[in-house]
Design an enzyme around this catalytic site. Sequence first.
Site, PDB file in Angstrom:
ATOM      1  N   ASN A  24       0.261 -13.712  25.413  1.00  0.00           N
ATOM      2  CA  ASN A  24      -0.971 -13.257  24.784  1.00  0.00           C
ATOM      3  C   ASN A  24      -1.974 -12.855  25.860  1.00  0.00           C
ATOM      4  OD1 ASN A  24      -3.554 -15.223  24.897  1.00  0.00           O
ATOM      5  ND2 ASN A  24      -1.696 -16.472  25.035  1.00  0.00           N
ATOM      6  N   PHE A  27     -10.337 -25.378  31.359  1.00  0.00           N
ATOM      7  CA  PHE A  27     -10.326 -25.003  32.766  1.00  0.00           C
ATOM      8  C   PHE A  27      -9.079 -24.182  33.092  1.00  0.00           C
ATOM      9  CE2 PHE A  27     -12.511 -29.343  33.603  1.00  0.00           C
ATOM     10  CZ  PHE A  27     -13.766 -28.805  33.409  1.00  0.00           C
ATOM     11  N   SER A  28      -8.495 -23.528  32.074  1.00  0.00           N
ATOM     12  CA  SER A  28      -7.126 -23.064  32.297  1.00  0.00           C
ATOM     13  C   SER A  28      -6.716 -21.748  31.652  1.00  0.00           C
ATOM     14  CB  SER A  28      -6.166 -24.154  31.810  1.00  0.00           C
ATOM     15  OG  SER A  28      -6.520 -24.612  30.516  1.00  0.00           O
ATOM     16  N   CYS A  29      -7.557 -21.107  30.870  1.00  0.00           N
ATOM     17  CA  CYS A  29      -7.162 -19.857  30.226  1.00  0.00           C
ATOM     18  C   CYS A  29      -6.837 -18.804  31.292  1.00  0.00           C
ATOM     19  CB  CYS A  29      -8.282 -19.357  29.322  1.00  0.00           C
ATOM     20  SG  CYS A  29      -7.884 -17.822  28.463  1.00  0.00           S
ATOM     21  N   CYS A  80      39.059 -26.285  21.031  1.00  0.00           N
ATOM     22  CA  CYS A  80      39.043 -25.080  21.869  1.00  0.00           C
ATOM     23  C   CYS A  80      39.521 -23.868  21.077  1.00  0.00           C
ATOM     24  CB  CYS A  80      39.946 -25.297  23.091  1.00  0.00           C
ATOM     25  SG  CYS A  80      40.044 -23.860  24.179  1.00  0.00           S
ATOM     26  N   CYS A 119      30.314 -23.546  26.742  1.00  0.00           N
ATOM     27  CA  CYS A 119      31.316 -23.597  25.664  1.00  0.00           C
ATOM     28  C   CYS A 119      30.655 -23.383  24.306  1.00  0.00           C
ATOM     29  CB  CYS A 119      32.058 -24.931  25.684  1.00  0.00           C
ATOM     30  SG  CYS A 119      33.258 -25.096  24.330  1.00  0.00           S
TER      31      CYS A 119
END
Length: 507
Positions: A180, A239-241, A448, A492
């Site tokens: 975003n 404090f982080s956007c 298998c 697998c």
Amino acid sequence: MTVAYEEIRIKSETGRCLLCHEAPCGGACPEKVQIERIIRSLRFENDMGAVRRLGNRNACADCSAPCMAACNRGKIDRPIDIPAILEDANSYRTGLQDIASYEIVKKVDLSVDFCGVHCENPFFLSSSVVGSNYEMVAKAFDMGWAGVAFKTIGLFVPNEVSPRFAAMEKENTPFVGFKNIEQISDHSLEENLAFLRQLKEDYPTKIIIASIMGQNEEEWTILAQKMEEVGADIIECNFSCPQMVGEGLGSDVGTNPKLVEKYTKATRKGTKLPILAKMTPNITKMEEPAIAAVRAGADGIAAINTIKSVMNVNLNSFESAPEVAGKSAVGGYSGKAVKPIALRFIHDMKKQEELKEVPISGMGGIESWRDAAEFVAMGCGTIQVTTSVMQYGYRMIEDMIEGFSDYMISAGITSVAEMVGKALPQLVSADDLERSTIEYPRFDRKLCVSCGRCYLSCYDGGHQALHIDAKNGQPIMDAKKCVGCQLCKLVCPAGAITAGTRVKKRK
């Protein structure tokens, strides 16, 4: 059909489901089976919830499957094989527990006390568009979410772009990661204060975390004061956007412990409420700004915010998504793909002496109750969700609560607090890992399907320890070459390879 194959088929077919709003499949069922809820529960790893709704009967016996005729997926390619899902779930039940003891969810206390605030459960909406006005949050509260970290409020209103979202795809999974380039709330301060005030009046037992972002010390103080005045329970300092426009905003603060300390102090000046410092992952050592925040008066940490990213490059136009009139910008990456990164940062903080007792509200890649439980086990007291809600809606809270409750019953856990940090002792320094033994893979010849995926991965990406039996096309292991990395087990597609016995390494 083996249990292993049933699980694979259930995951494959439910993964194709569109998870429709007011799904037509359920309405078409003559037996009134809650088809959409069963599929959604299986999708969100709430297996017991799905079995509980299925009951002790095979409702699809002798049915012409009008649910499949109504399935919206059929308009794209082919309908979901609903009878097969219900049949597999019916058989799968025996691998869980006797349905008779689980017909009604036993009462489980999911409540938590976080930073001195009592919450009815640990599930919160994180600060984003999913909690950005009264109507949205009220709906979420009504559906069972314990609280919201309201979309970040500032003294300014950003001028947003269009479009602002992009998603990362892988094979048939359309939403592995999400980007975003959205900023803070696009409502005015007055509008946001009115939303919070009304929410607290109408839902006094729900928890409101007011996320704020100032441009200077004075603004941080003013915003904190105003949030307390309208009834917020906790203040979260953003404090982080990663995509804020302007110096000293968002992640520019979170990567600078001195700024974190200064703005946390300014926030504390304006309120007596608990303060969370929301950390940026766009840093090597998150614990450094986190310690600075705690020393300056923060009561807890919120982590992680989104990761700076460039989503892609369109090789026809050489534009990147989301494309805004031919251009894009670095934005925030979230979604299931970031969960391992979020858990790592939370681990690092909880292992730090100054932070080990500090409450953490965790987020980053949480889609199911199992994801949430992993964050709690890593040390989080509450969790926050955004990207998954944007995909599936608030309704996922039903399976989160039910799945977490069933897990606690089966594990003999009596409170969420009992789980907090339970996984930390199992994570040690790489130097302390066991290195004198080896765990070889075990091959189940009955499961298998002779696809050779294990051989390809071992030869081209491992240690050439497998070769293919010319008679049946199945893998044969050379123990002298095998190092026990178990890449074969991971690739697998049939669940035919599992971990074997751990033995001493050959000298």
